[in-house]
Design a protein around this motif. Structure first.
Motif, short mmCIF file in Angstrom:
data_model
loop_
_atom_site.label_atom_id
_atom_site.label_comp_id
_atom_site.label_asym_id
_atom_site.label_seq_id
_atom_site.Cartn_x
_atom_site.Cartn_y
_atom_site.Cartn_z
N ASN A 113 -25.76 -4.69 -90.15
CA ASN A 113 -24.83 -5.00 -91.25
C ASN A 113 -23.42 -4.50 -90.93
N SER A 114 -23.34 -3.32 -90.33
CA SER A 114 -22.04 -2.78 -89.94
C SER A 114 -21.41 -3.65 -88.86
N LEU A 115 -22.20 -4.04 -87.86
CA LEU A 115 -21.69 -4.89 -86.78
C LEU A 115 -21.31 -6.28 -87.29
N SER A 116 -21.99 -6.75 -88.33
CA SER A 116 -21.67 -8.07 -88.86
C SER A 116 -20.26 -8.09 -89.44
N LYS A 117 -19.83 -6.97 -90.04
CA LYS A 117 -18.47 -6.87 -90.57
C LYS A 117 -17.46 -6.88 -89.43
N TYR A 118 -17.78 -6.13 -88.37
CA TYR A 118 -16.89 -6.10 -87.21
C TYR A 118 -16.80 -7.50 -86.58
N ALA A 119 -17.96 -8.16 -86.46
CA ALA A 119 -18.00 -9.50 -85.87
C ALA A 119 -17.22 -10.49 -86.74
N PHE A 120 -17.37 -10.37 -88.04
CA PHE A 120 -16.67 -11.28 -88.96
C PHE A 120 -15.16 -11.18 -88.78
N SER A 121 -14.68 -9.95 -88.56
CA SER A 121 -13.24 -9.76 -88.36
C SER A 121 -12.75 -10.42 -87.08
N LYS A 122 -13.67 -10.67 -86.15
CA LYS A 122 -13.34 -11.32 -84.88
C LYS A 122 -13.73 -12.81 -84.86
N LYS A 123 -14.20 -13.30 -86.03
CA LYS A 123 -14.67 -14.69 -86.17
C LYS A 123 -15.86 -14.98 -85.26
N ILE A 124 -16.75 -13.98 -85.15
CA ILE A 124 -17.96 -14.11 -84.34
C ILE A 124 -19.19 -13.96 -85.24
N SER A 125 -20.19 -14.81 -85.02
CA SER A 125 -21.46 -14.69 -85.72
C SER A 125 -22.45 -13.95 -84.82
N LEU A 126 -23.47 -13.35 -85.43
CA LEU A 126 -24.48 -12.61 -84.68
C LEU A 126 -25.82 -13.34 -84.73
N LEU A 127 -26.51 -13.34 -83.60
CA LEU A 127 -27.87 -13.89 -83.52
C LEU A 127 -28.79 -12.82 -82.97
N ILE A 128 -29.91 -12.58 -83.65
CA ILE A 128 -30.89 -11.59 -83.18
C ILE A 128 -32.06 -12.31 -82.54
N GLU A 129 -32.41 -11.90 -81.34
CA GLU A 129 -33.52 -12.52 -80.60
C GLU A 129 -34.83 -11.79 -80.89
N ASN A 130 -35.88 -12.57 -81.14
CA ASN A 130 -37.21 -12.00 -81.36
C ASN A 130 -37.72 -11.31 -80.10
N ASN A 131 -38.34 -10.15 -80.28
CA ASN A 131 -38.89 -9.40 -79.16
C ASN A 131 -40.21 -9.98 -78.67
N VAL A 132 -40.64 -9.55 -77.49
CA VAL A 132 -41.93 -9.99 -76.94
C VAL A 132 -42.83 -8.79 -76.76
N ILE A 133 -44.02 -8.84 -77.37
CA ILE A 133 -45.02 -7.79 -77.18
C ILE A 133 -46.18 -8.38 -76.38
N SER A 134 -46.32 -7.95 -75.15
CA SER A 134 -47.40 -8.45 -74.29
C SER A 134 -48.73 -7.81 -74.71
N SER A 135 -49.80 -8.43 -74.31
CA SER A 135 -51.12 -7.89 -74.65
C SER A 135 -51.32 -6.52 -74.02
N SER A 136 -50.78 -6.31 -72.81
CA SER A 136 -50.93 -5.02 -72.14
C SER A 136 -50.19 -3.91 -72.88
N ASN A 137 -48.96 -4.19 -73.34
CA ASN A 137 -48.22 -3.18 -74.10
C ASN A 137 -48.82 -2.97 -75.49
#
Length: 225
Positions: A113-137
């Motif tokens: 949320n804090s970074l979204s404000k900083y990004a907004f001031s720079k006219k940048i949107s944020l995208l979060i990538e889903n993590n990968v949990i392998s069967s071994s981990n």
């Protein structure tokens, strides 16, 4: 061209701008770019003060790069409930105590949320990538040590972040995580559809993220927006 890693280099931004002018390249900044002079594992959910500070500083610098390069988004990986070593990435992570999931989720959302404000001031949107949990981990930790591997967690985080924060879905991560967690990968794509703004496309055996090629018969095509 997506910039997602590499090694530290002086005047990287200037060199990228030169390439843009010479070849007309559109760059997109992702996760661990620009690489810092001293490597660390980027983790916006870390409860380690030093890792948290470095991660926030890195994200702001990446947002700056995105703006300077004329981009519109900066994408990054969801957080972890532990701080793995640099050499553990992509491997079986050594077992250790995990951060409390609720606490790590709260600080991750707070920082996004804090970074979204900083990004907004720079006219940048944020995208979060889903993590990968392998069967071994998953077996190693007797559970999931990563955030945003399930649709429920992704939906929760999307509902608790501003409108300039959305999802980058890695369908290969999704395939592996869904198999490890015994979840429906196609249901994830349906439930998260309104927040999905980009994809990473590759395929694998469902056990680990292999970055394999795919064709017109790949499982994910009917669900791609």
């Amino acid at each position: 061209i997506e910039l997602s890693g590499g090694v530290y280099e002086n005047n990287q931004l200037g060199k990228l701008k030169d390439l843009q002018i010479k070849y007309g390249i559109n760059f997109r900044v992702h996760n661990y770019f620009p690489p810092p002079s001293k490597p660390f594992v980027f983790n916006l959910a870390s409860l380690n003060k030093d890792i948290a500070r470095l991660s926030i500083q890195h994200a702001k610098k990446a947002i700056d790069y995105s703006s300077e390069l004329g981009g519109s988004v900066y994408s990054f990986h969801a957080g972890f409930l532990l701080d793995p070593g640099v050499t553990e990435l992509g491997e079986v992570i050594a077992n250790r105590s995990l951060y409390d999931r609720t606490e790590a989720m709260e600080v991750f959302i707070e920082r996004v949320n804090s970074l979204s404000k900083y990004a907004f001031s720079k006219k940048i949107s944020l995208l979060i990538e889903n993590n990968v949990i392998s069967s071994s981990n998953f077996k190693q930790f007797s559970g999931d040590p990563l955030l945003m591997t399930s649709s429920n967690e992704c939906v929760y985080i999307m509902k608790n972040t501003p409108s300039n924060v959305n999802l980058l879905v890695d369908v290969a991560h999704l395939k592996v995580s869904s198999k490890s967690l015994s979840l429906d990968a196609t249901l994830f794509l349906t439930k998260c559809k309104k927040w999905i703004k980009a994809y990473h496309l590759s395929d694998n055996n469902g056990m680990e993220d292999e970055n394999k090629a795919f064709d017109s018969n790949a499982w994910f095509w009917p669900y791609i927006i």
